[in-house]
Design an enzyme around this catalytic site. Sequence first.
Site, PDB file in Angstrom:
ATOM      1  N   ARG A  83       0.811  -1.152   0.023  1.00 22.08           N
ATOM      2  CA  ARG A  83       0.026  -0.008  -0.037  1.00 22.08           C
ATOM      3  C   ARG A  83       0.897   1.252  -0.025  1.00 22.08           C
ATOM      4  O   ARG A  83       0.304   2.401  -0.366  1.00 22.08           O
ATOM      5  CB  ARG A  83      -1.073  -0.080   1.263  1.00 22.08           C
ATOM      6  CG  ARG A  83      -2.034   0.821   1.352  1.00 22.08           C
ATOM      7  CD  ARG A  83      -3.434   0.520   1.732  1.00 22.08           C
ATOM      8  NE  ARG A  83      -3.286  -0.113   3.362  1.00 22.08           N
ATOM      9  CZ  ARG A  83      -2.912   0.788   4.072  1.00 22.08           C
ATOM     10  NH1 ARG A  83      -2.790   1.812   4.426  1.00 22.08           N
ATOM     11  NH2 ARG A  83      -2.651  -0.210   5.552  1.00 22.08           N
ATOM     12  N   TYR A 137     -16.348  13.524 -18.276  1.00 23.13           N
ATOM     13  CA  TYR A 137     -17.027  12.373 -18.541  1.00 23.13           C
ATOM     14  C   TYR A 137     -17.967  12.226 -17.202  1.00 23.13           C
ATOM     15  O   TYR A 137     -17.984  12.938 -16.084  1.00 23.13           O
ATOM     16  CB  TYR A 137     -15.503  11.271 -17.778  1.00 23.13           C
ATOM     17  CG  TYR A 137     -16.044  10.045 -17.319  1.00 23.13           C
ATOM     18  CD1 TYR A 137     -16.811   9.404 -18.302  1.00 23.13           C
ATOM     19  CD2 TYR A 137     -15.712   9.444 -16.131  1.00 23.13           C
ATOM     20  CE1 TYR A 137     -16.995   7.946 -17.866  1.00 23.13           C
ATOM     21  CE2 TYR A 137     -15.737   8.255 -15.885  1.00 23.13           C
ATOM     22  CZ  TYR A 137     -16.723   7.326 -16.559  1.00 23.13           C
ATOM     23  OH  TYR A 137     -17.107   6.160 -16.168  1.00 23.13           O
ATOM     24  N   ASP A 202      -7.761  16.667 -17.746  1.00 27.83           N
ATOM     25  CA  ASP A 202      -7.863  15.339 -18.111  1.00 27.83           C
ATOM     26  C   ASP A 202      -7.387  14.994 -19.581  1.00 27.83           C
ATOM     27  O   ASP A 202      -8.065  15.528 -20.470  1.00 27.83           O
ATOM     28  CB  ASP A 202      -9.477  14.998 -18.023  1.00 27.83           C
ATOM     29  CG  ASP A 202      -9.620  13.381 -18.114  1.00 27.83           C
ATOM     30  OD1 ASP A 202      -8.936  12.643 -19.004  1.00 27.83           O
ATOM     31  OD2 ASP A 202     -10.458  12.747 -17.360  1.00 27.83           O
ATOM     32  N   LYS A 227      -7.791   3.308 -20.659  1.00 29.43           N
ATOM     33  CA  LYS A 227      -8.169   3.638 -22.047  1.00 29.43           C
ATOM     34  C   LYS A 227      -6.800   3.499 -22.782  1.00 29.43           C
ATOM     35  O   LYS A 227      -6.451   2.373 -22.972  1.00 29.43           O
ATOM     36  CB  LYS A 227      -8.406   5.090 -22.104  1.00 29.43           C
ATOM     37  CG  LYS A 227      -9.844   5.438 -21.298  1.00 29.43           C
ATOM     38  CD  LYS A 227     -10.971   4.358 -21.277  1.00 29.43           C
ATOM     39  CE  LYS A 227     -12.092   4.616 -20.582  1.00 29.43           C
ATOM     40  NZ  LYS A 227     -12.048   4.863 -18.841  1.00 29.43           N
TER      41      LYS A 227
END
Length: 407
Positions: A83, A137, A202, A227
């Site tokens: 982590r 988005y 973005d 993507k």
Amino acid sequence: MDSRTHGAYDAQDRYAVGARARRELATEAVHAGREDLAELGLHAPPLDFSTTYPSHDSRDEAARIDAFAADGAELDGPPVYGRLGNPTVARFETALARLEGTESAVAFASGMAALSAVLLARGGMGLRHVVAVRPLYGCSDHLLTAGMLGSEVTWTDPAGIADALRPDTGLVMVESPANPTLAEIDLRAVAHACGSVPLLADNTFATPVLQRPAELGARLVLHSATKYLGGHGDVMGGVVACDEELARRLRQVRFATGAVLHPLAGYLLLRGLSTLPIRVRAASATAAELAQRLAADPRVDRVHYPRIGGAMVAFEVHGDPHEVIAGVRLVTPAVSLGSVDSLIQHPASISHRIVDPTDRRGAGVSDRLLRLSVGLEDVEDLWADLDGALGAGRCAGGLRQPEVAGR
């Protein structure tokens, strides 16, 4: 113990690479994050699945953890716990930072996890107000509007950003080209309007192949790595490229929330970056040709294709868009984008369904808009499929000369 025996790429390595003269994008895509492999006697990057790492010096371990808690800097020496960081993921972060031209990058389990971390990091400093430009988005829009992370949003157009800023504004957020209309924003002008407030751009649609927002003034560059960075529809992830000051806060949020990128995802994303330039350029050439053909088709009302180029095309049909979705055979009707195969979806029903209909339409997302992610298939095969799906009898009503937006 040298951390590189784990296949790690530590902070000292990262800044040493950053001090070099910039290499061409295609070269960076292949080699960034892999510079130490020959020294390790390796050719392919190693994949480290470890969740924890042994240490016989617990005093040193405690000191390193205290240092991370204090400033979020990457740990020197061997890893501690998954982590806190992972050597395979660190390679991907190094490579993406090099491609975007930033000091650092911090990877997360998804693009939404990455955006959430940014909001939490700024909100934790008492800067909960966000200024944003639609369209975004759909899930990003919803996260801001719903205020689920304690944020408050002011929606504006690019010209209104400076007037919308407040003393507690922690972030300005834009997409360019935007999802799904492909609307473009002058990022340099927007960054100037932000003043001292960080601009988050973005860059999922453009990728660093077509645009580097950090060079235009953005302090944070967000990717849904699912993507184009992954590029094959088989990995989920998110990443923020930014300066080291912001990266330290993001690492602390990631540690606290556990929104870590899995090592296998980091491995696949690093591999995806190596072919990113050639994939984006090839798909973009096909998309530009399809945009021209769609613009000349009387069954299509309007085509959206960005001036910057890219592999995304949006178009509005005269007829029923749902019949087009049902009619494709080669193109896959599915959410997401940026894969080697072409995908099509109806934003008003899927990706932007969660946005209030009035806000959605006000942002230019009409009910007849279709979003096409162009893959690496032959352009003639893709056109034959779209031509058949458009169907002269189904989409020819109310014809007028098509328009092309953005070209």
